[in-house]
Scaffold this active site. Sequence first.
Site, PDB file in Angstrom:
ATOM      1  N   THR B 304      32.354  68.595  48.705  1.00  0.00           N
ATOM      2  CA  THR B 304      31.001  68.336  48.187  1.00  0.00           C
ATOM      3  C   THR B 304      29.967  68.995  49.089  1.00  0.00           C
ATOM      4  O   THR B 304      29.021  69.639  48.628  1.00  0.00           O
ATOM      5  CB  THR B 304      30.742  66.811  48.114  1.00  0.00           C
ATOM      6  OG1 THR B 304      31.723  66.226  47.266  1.00  0.00           O
ATOM      7  CG2 THR B 304      29.354  66.509  47.581  1.00  0.00           C
ATOM      8  N   GLY B 305      30.168  68.818  50.396  1.00  0.00           N
ATOM      9  CA  GLY B 305      29.234  69.432  51.340  1.00  0.00           C
ATOM     10  C   GLY B 305      29.256  70.944  51.209  1.00  0.00           C
ATOM     11  O   GLY B 305      28.204  71.588  51.093  1.00  0.00           O
ATOM     12  N   TRP B 307      30.159  72.767  48.742  1.00  0.00           N
ATOM     13  CA  TRP B 307      29.639  73.238  47.447  1.00  0.00           C
ATOM     14  C   TRP B 307      28.127  73.478  47.540  1.00  0.00           C
ATOM     15  O   TRP B 307      27.587  74.387  46.932  1.00  0.00           O
ATOM     16  CB  TRP B 307      29.931  72.207  46.351  1.00  0.00           C
ATOM     17  CG  TRP B 307      29.489  72.657  44.995  1.00  0.00           C
ATOM     18  CD1 TRP B 307      30.178  73.460  44.140  1.00  0.00           C
ATOM     19  CD2 TRP B 307      28.259  72.348  44.338  1.00  0.00           C
ATOM     20  NE1 TRP B 307      29.452  73.675  42.991  1.00  0.00           N
ATOM     21  CE2 TRP B 307      28.266  73.002  43.082  1.00  0.00           C
ATOM     22  CE3 TRP B 307      27.141  71.584  44.684  1.00  0.00           C
ATOM     23  CZ2 TRP B 307      27.215  72.913  42.180  1.00  0.00           C
ATOM     24  CZ3 TRP B 307      26.087  71.501  43.795  1.00  0.00           C
ATOM     25  CH2 TRP B 307      26.128  72.156  42.550  1.00  0.00           C
ATOM     26  N   HIS B 308      27.462  72.646  48.357  1.00  0.00           N
ATOM     27  CA  HIS B 308      26.010  72.763  48.443  1.00  0.00           C
ATOM     28  C   HIS B 308      25.560  73.963  49.270  1.00  0.00           C
ATOM     29  O   HIS B 308      24.425  74.412  49.141  1.00  0.00           O
ATOM     30  CB  HIS B 308      25.401  71.483  49.023  1.00  0.00           C
ATOM     31  CG  HIS B 308      25.347  70.377  48.015  1.00  0.00           C
ATOM     32  ND1 HIS B 308      26.403  69.542  47.775  1.00  0.00           N
ATOM     33  CD2 HIS B 308      24.368  69.994  47.148  1.00  0.00           C
ATOM     34  CE1 HIS B 308      26.084  68.685  46.829  1.00  0.00           C
ATOM     35  NE2 HIS B 308      24.862  68.938  46.419  1.00  0.00           N
ATOM     36  N   GLY B 309      26.420  74.463  50.120  1.00  0.00           N
ATOM     37  CA  GLY B 309      26.025  75.625  50.907  1.00  0.00           C
ATOM     38  C   GLY B 309      27.098  76.000  51.894  1.00  0.00           C
ATOM     39  O   GLY B 309      27.894  75.153  52.323  1.00  0.00           O
TER      40      GLY B 309
END
Lengths: 410, 453
Positions: B304-305, B307-309
Amino acid sequence: MKKHNKKFEVKNITSLTFITFIVAGAVMLFALPKDKISAEENRVLSKSPVPTAYTLTKGGYSRGVNSYLNDHFPFRDSLIDISSRLSGLVKYQGGDVTLIPQSSAVEGSSEFAAVANDVMIYDGRAMEVFKYDDLSVERYADALNGIQRSISQKAPETRVFSMVVPTSYEFYAPAAYKNGVHSESGAIDKLNGLLSDGVIPVDAEKYLRRVVAKGEYVYFRTDHHWTTEGAYAGYKAFCAKAGLKAMASKGKYTVPGEFLGTLYNSVRRDSLKAQYDSVEVHYPPEVESCYGYADAAMNTEYEFFPLMDPEGYDNKYITFLGGDKPLVKLTGANHNGKTLLVVKDSYSNAMSLFFLENYETVYLLDPRLTPANLADFCREHEVDDVLLENYALVLSNCGMADILGGLYGE
Amino acid sequence: MLFSELTFLYIFLPVCLILNIVFRKYTAAKNAVLLVMSLLFYAWGEPVYVLLMIGTSLLSWWLGLCINRRRTKKVLALSVVLTLAPLIFFKYSGFLAGIVGVKFNGPTMPIGISFYTFQIISYLADVYRGTAKAQRNPFYLMLYVSLFPQLIAGPIVRYVDVEREINGRQVTGEDFTDGVLRFLAGLGKKVILADTVGGVMASVLANPLSELSALGAWGVMLCYTFQIYFDFSGYSDMAIGLGKMLGFKYNENFNHPYISVSIKDFWRRWHISMSSFFRDYIYIPMGGNRRHQLFNMLVVWAATGLWHGAGWNFILWGLYFFLLLTAEKYLMKKIKVPAPISVPVTFVLVMLGWVLFYFEDMGQALQMYKIMFGGGTGSDLLAGPQLLSVIPTLVICAVGSTPLPVRVKDKVISAIPEWARVILETAFVIVMLLACTAMIVSGTYSPFLYFRF
């Protein structure tokens, strides 16, 4: 069923309003005449971009279209007013000090980096919040040293002066806001420490502080420039350093009309509107001729009056030289054969005519508007002294240093 | 192209809506128009990478057919790897090269690639599971991938949710009006609220962090907390509204996340389409709660982390939530905390997470934490007046992030006659269009103090 249909139609009014609004906006966007410049913003508005293979593939065309639409949207000025009022509704506007964030640049509208620092309103005065960084100061010093080095090779007799003019922030912002990186005098001192021996620093701050202390009208309250009084102090600072006798004041006249300047136009606060400025002009020495040129090569020449009547213009600072021009040549009645070249920003517009007291010919070159090779220019025009003048905000980014860096070739 | 640009509002959107109305009776023509408009929308900002999106769409169409023919894990895994390859190359290659010590900055990341890649993966997985039919028309699959309302910033729309609408849809007057109102509500959230608090935050953080006091640091992070919510949820509102205008019904992506009573609750309300993607396509297939749950959670939150950057701060941000969720699961299991305490505590924990999310430089993030917890010596000279000025906006944001405004609106609407409702809604349309256009235009109004005259 009938009732349902009626309800359906009534609901459509909302949708129809939406579609009509955006279609009308689109039609007006294309149909209404377009301005070329925005007097309130002091800038040329974007031109319609031309699609090329390069701009289409690199995204430049779409950015150009966005800028064009933003700059030419129907009723833009009224919309900006609405936006200011809306911001006023969602923001608290009390307190002694008001700080208003400014966007950093307008994409695609100019080849120059915009300086749009946050604006502080304090004690009925708008000021650009100053903040420098070491890199910008070093780059500016490098550019000045490079120019001096280049001139010394081709015109060894020419003296080179640097004047960085503090803005009203240095004198009128609350003391607590002027420490460390927010100190204009600190930044100027740092710059002067980096200049080579051949670049002579002019201490405009000392002379300005004196007249500020006397309560004189030295800086506009709604504009980022100095007044004629500030310009006169700057001129005297230069004379002191250059070993010249400064012109004695011959009195002043006031230009008719209220002046709301760039900083007011930037934030559009009613509290500032009540503090409108007026433009005063120190009577200058006699001007024998005043010519403008489209570039440093002096190919196209036109004569104009150096102190224009700004009636009908919102920006009354254009009284001085009618605003910025790539190159101006002034000649005065002191036929001593001496020549000064001022490489300047708009601050010098209010100061330039005073120099005719001490020089027969004064060239004013605006490096933002024309490229030039200063060393060649000095040799060709037998320049005795060069004054490199800018206001202090040039030390808050590298934009001007980069422009000045293009004025010498080594 | 962005929804908050004049080019979109006054050129692209009217053309698209008018064409959609003209061809309203012909699904194939409507789809062709929407596909062309969506590709134009993307090409406007990404003139070269639009080819990548077209290529990826065609590949996923072919992979979908392959999976349909041979439903084996191997084919699915190969398809997912092929789909992920462009995302890994464009988004993570620079970061990965840095980890192994190779000097490589990586290419520019195509806008929206994370969103459309995940949409394609959900499509392929659903075809594999048999919950979705493989699309035989490559242009229809391309339309699903490139649909402009959700292309740039989500929500992550699953193929099964729009499959029927791609094959045939109708827009009623009521849907269209609801879409208009939703779109304008989202636009207002973005350009009036998010950009106002975001402008102050950016201006304050342009100065050294050392100038901030603890109060200033919390103030600026509160601005960011509301900016990111109103910006992101505003975009989702606009996407949902545009979808409705065009005949697509997207699922909600936010459900008042800042009134969550726990971190678990927060992630049920924040970016729902993404968290449900991770739940359905990674967490549950890995075993979910049934086996090695902690490990599954760790993988999901690291992903998840990431995926954000592509940065360590994003990974740490994901792991921060892994730790909080683990703590909630094991330590807070038997403790029932009342909402007046749990809501503000959750809010503050989320806010602390945004520090990691915002500062890519870990040194700055640590400095910010230090200042927030009393380790700063700044006096908020420049931050103070700006944060003070934005207090009314923050209050509006705080109220606006609760269900209260929607409840009040629903009560008013249900209490007044139809004609009054239409007048109110029409007035809302005019006021919002005028206000948002004014804010967009003034966002570009930037006096060049240092240029002319």
